[in-house]
Motif scaffolding. Structure first.
Motif, PDB file in Angstrom:
ATOM      1  N   MET A   1      -6.599 -19.054   1.828  1.00 25.72           N
ATOM      2  CA  MET A   1      -6.378 -18.046   0.808  1.00 25.72           C
ATOM      3  C   MET A   1      -5.304 -17.091   1.338  1.00 25.72           C
ATOM      4  N   LYS A   2      -4.211 -17.028   0.615  1.00 26.78           N
ATOM      5  CA  LYS A   2      -3.118 -16.142   0.999  1.00 26.78           C
ATOM      6  C   LYS A   2      -3.302 -14.792   0.307  1.00 26.78           C
ATOM      7  N   ILE A   3      -3.088 -13.708   1.063  1.00 21.10           N
ATOM      8  CA  ILE A   3      -3.214 -12.355   0.522  1.00 21.10           C
ATOM      9  C   ILE A   3      -1.864 -11.671   0.600  1.00 21.10           C
ATOM     10  N   GLN A   4      -1.434 -11.121  -0.526  1.00 23.86           N
ATOM     11  CA  GLN A   4      -0.151 -10.409  -0.579  1.00 23.86           C
ATOM     12  C   GLN A   4      -0.393  -9.002  -1.104  1.00 23.86           C
ATOM     13  N   LEU A   5       0.089  -7.993  -0.367  1.00 26.88           N
ATOM     14  CA  LEU A   5      -0.041  -6.599  -0.769  1.00 26.88           C
ATOM     15  C   LEU A   5       1.303  -6.086  -1.251  1.00 26.88           C
ATOM     16  N   ASN A   6       1.308  -5.501  -2.442  1.00 26.25           N
ATOM     17  CA  ASN A   6       2.505  -4.884  -3.010  1.00 26.25           C
ATOM     18  C   ASN A   6       2.200  -3.418  -3.295  1.00 26.25           C
ATOM     19  N   THR A   7       3.145  -2.531  -2.956  1.00 27.90           N
ATOM     20  CA  THR A   7       2.975  -1.109  -3.232  1.00 27.90           C
ATOM     21  C   THR A   7       4.177  -0.611  -4.018  1.00 27.90           C
ATOM     22  N   ASP A   8       3.977   0.467  -4.765  1.00 24.86           N
ATOM     23  CA  ASP A   8       5.102   1.052  -5.486  1.00 24.86           C
ATOM     24  C   ASP A   8       5.849   2.003  -4.556  1.00 24.86           C
ATOM     25  N   LYS A   9       6.867   2.668  -5.084  1.00 28.69           N
ATOM     26  CA  LYS A   9       7.714   3.536  -4.257  1.00 28.69           C
ATOM     27  C   LYS A   9       6.985   4.787  -3.764  1.00 28.69           C
ATOM     28  N   ASN A  10       5.835   5.103  -4.345  1.00 29.70           N
ATOM     29  CA  ASN A  10       5.091   6.303  -3.965  1.00 29.70           C
ATOM     30  C   ASN A  10       4.027   6.050  -2.900  1.00 29.70           C
ATOM     31  N   ILE A  11       3.779   4.798  -2.571  1.00 32.11           N
ATOM     32  CA  ILE A  11       2.770   4.448  -1.570  1.00 32.11           C
ATOM     33  C   ILE A  11       3.452   3.653  -0.465  1.00 32.11           C
ATOM     34  N   LYS A  12       3.282   4.122   0.755  1.00 34.38           N
ATOM     35  CA  LYS A  12       3.875   3.434   1.892  1.00 34.38           C
ATOM     36  C   LYS A  12       2.960   2.297   2.326  1.00 34.38           C
ATOM     37  N   GLY A  13       3.471   1.095   2.352  1.00 31.52           N
ATOM     38  CA  GLY A  13       2.697  -0.081   2.746  1.00 31.52           C
ATOM     39  C   GLY A  13       2.651  -0.217   4.258  1.00 31.52           C
ATOM     40  N   ILE A  36     -10.020 -20.109  -4.256  1.00 27.12           N
ATOM     41  CA  ILE A  36      -8.879 -19.203  -4.452  1.00 27.12           C
ATOM     42  C   ILE A  36      -7.727 -19.640  -3.559  1.00 27.12           C
ATOM     43  N   THR A  37      -6.555 -19.800  -4.161  1.00 30.76           N
ATOM     44  CA  THR A  37      -5.381 -20.152  -3.368  1.00 30.76           C
ATOM     45  C   THR A  37      -4.596 -18.915  -2.934  1.00 30.76           C
ATOM     46  N   ARG A  38      -4.600 -17.876  -3.790  1.00 36.08           N
ATOM     47  CA  ARG A  38      -3.802 -16.694  -3.482  1.00 36.08           C
ATOM     48  C   ARG A  38      -4.366 -15.474  -4.184  1.00 36.08           C
ATOM     49  N   ILE A  39      -4.280 -14.332  -3.501  1.00 31.53           N
ATOM     50  CA  ILE A  39      -4.669 -13.056  -4.084  1.00 31.53           C
ATOM     51  C   ILE A  39      -3.520 -12.086  -3.898  1.00 31.53           C
ATOM     52  N   GLU A  40      -3.107 -11.451  -4.983  1.00 38.43           N
ATOM     53  CA  GLU A  40      -2.082 -10.413  -4.920  1.00 38.43           C
ATOM     54  C   GLU A  40      -2.725  -9.079  -5.251  1.00 38.43           C
ATOM     55  N   VAL A  41      -2.454  -8.080  -4.416  1.00 41.52           N
ATOM     56  CA  VAL A  41      -2.966  -6.736  -4.615  1.00 41.52           C
ATOM     57  C   VAL A  41      -1.766  -5.834  -4.887  1.00 41.52           C
ATOM     58  N   HIS A  42      -1.797  -5.117  -6.016  1.00 40.40           N
ATOM     59  CA  HIS A  42      -0.721  -4.203  -6.404  1.00 40.40           C
ATOM     60  C   HIS A  42      -1.278  -2.782  -6.416  1.00 40.40           C
ATOM     61  N   LEU A  43      -0.796  -1.954  -5.500  1.00 36.21           N
ATOM     62  CA  LEU A  43      -1.223  -0.554  -5.436  1.00 36.21           C
ATOM     63  C   LEU A  43      -0.124   0.336  -5.981  1.00 36.21           C
ATOM     64  N   SER A  44      -0.512   1.279  -6.852  1.00 32.99           N
ATOM     65  CA  SER A  44       0.473   2.214  -7.382  1.00 32.99           C
ATOM     66  C   SER A  44      -0.145   3.585  -7.576  1.00 32.99           C
ATOM     67  N   ASP A  45       0.707   4.585  -7.452  1.00 33.07           N
ATOM     68  CA  ASP A  45       0.322   5.977  -7.678  1.00 33.07           C
ATOM     69  C   ASP A  45       0.925   6.362  -9.022  1.00 33.07           C
ATOM     70  N   GLN A  46       0.084   6.485 -10.034  1.00 35.94           N
ATOM     71  CA  GLN A  46       0.545   6.687 -11.404  1.00 35.94           C
ATOM     72  C   GLN A  46       1.232   8.026 -11.646  1.00 35.94           C
ATOM     73  N   ASN A  47       0.896   9.052 -10.845  1.00 36.05           N
ATOM     74  CA  ASN A  47       1.461  10.385 -11.062  1.00 36.05           C
ATOM     75  C   ASN A  47       2.338  10.852  -9.922  1.00 36.05           C
ATOM     76  N   ALA A  48       2.824   9.949  -9.117  1.00 36.81           N
ATOM     77  CA  ALA A  48       3.687  10.261  -7.973  1.00 36.81           C
ATOM     78  C   ALA A  48       3.062  11.336  -7.087  1.00 36.81           C
ATOM     79  N   GLN A  49       3.704  12.454  -6.902  1.00 33.98           N
ATOM     80  CA  GLN A  49       3.241  13.481  -5.971  1.00 33.98           C
ATOM     81  C   GLN A  49       2.131  14.361  -6.549  1.00 33.98           C
ATOM     82  N   LYS A  50       1.930  14.355  -7.850  1.00 36.63           N
ATOM     83  CA  LYS A  50       0.863  15.158  -8.466  1.00 36.63           C
ATOM     84  C   LYS A  50      -0.482  14.480  -8.219  1.00 36.63           C
ATOM     85  N   THR A  51      -1.513  15.297  -8.081  1.00 39.82           N
ATOM     86  CA  THR A  51      -2.839  14.712  -7.896  1.00 39.82           C
ATOM     87  C   THR A  51      -3.689  14.948  -9.140  1.00 39.82           C
ATOM     88  N   SER A  52      -4.390  13.932  -9.507  1.00 35.40           N
ATOM     89  CA  SER A  52      -5.336  14.022 -10.615  1.00 35.40           C
ATOM     90  C   SER A  52      -6.358  12.911 -10.427  1.00 35.40           C
TER      91      SER A  52
END
Length: 104
Positions: A1-13, A36-52
């Motif tokens: 099972m291959k695991i791939q992590l992807n992050t957006d520009k607001n989260i440092k991988g 399962i042959t592969r799992i992709e994880v996509h992490l993103s911060d929807q509000n950039a620097q703002k917290t909610s």
């Protein structure tokens, strides 16, 4: 099972984040590892620097042999909680999908 992590520009991988995600995925889905042959994880911060609440989003896409990809989304105020939420949803989705596959 291959695991791939992807992050957006607001989260440092970082290596620490990758290790956390890999450990959680491997321990949570080990009973499905043969399917399962592969799992992709996509992490993103929807509000950039703002917290909610629920601004961290984790999408997990699982590719299971002989099936269309399964995608779930978890949201929370921290990366770790969003990842855990998405993993919980994916466990349920995989139980259902693989159960239907076995009953055919």
């Amino acid at each position: 099972m291959k695991i791939q992590l992807n992050t957006d520009k607001n989260i440092k991988g970082t290596e620490k984040l990758e290790a956390f995600v890999s450990e959680k995925i491997n321990s949570s889905f080990k009973r499905f590892a043969g399917k399962i042959t592969r799992i992709e994880v996509h992490l993103s911060d929807q509000n950039a620097q703002k917290t909610s609440s629920d601004d961290m989003q984790c999408k997990i896409e699982s590719r299971v042999e002989g099936m269309q990809p399964i995608i779930v989304t978890g949201k929370s105020n921290t990366k770790e909680k969003a990842i855990n939420d998405a993993i919980g949803k994916m466990k349920g989705a995989l139980n259902t999908a693989i159960g239907k596959l076995k009953s055919k």
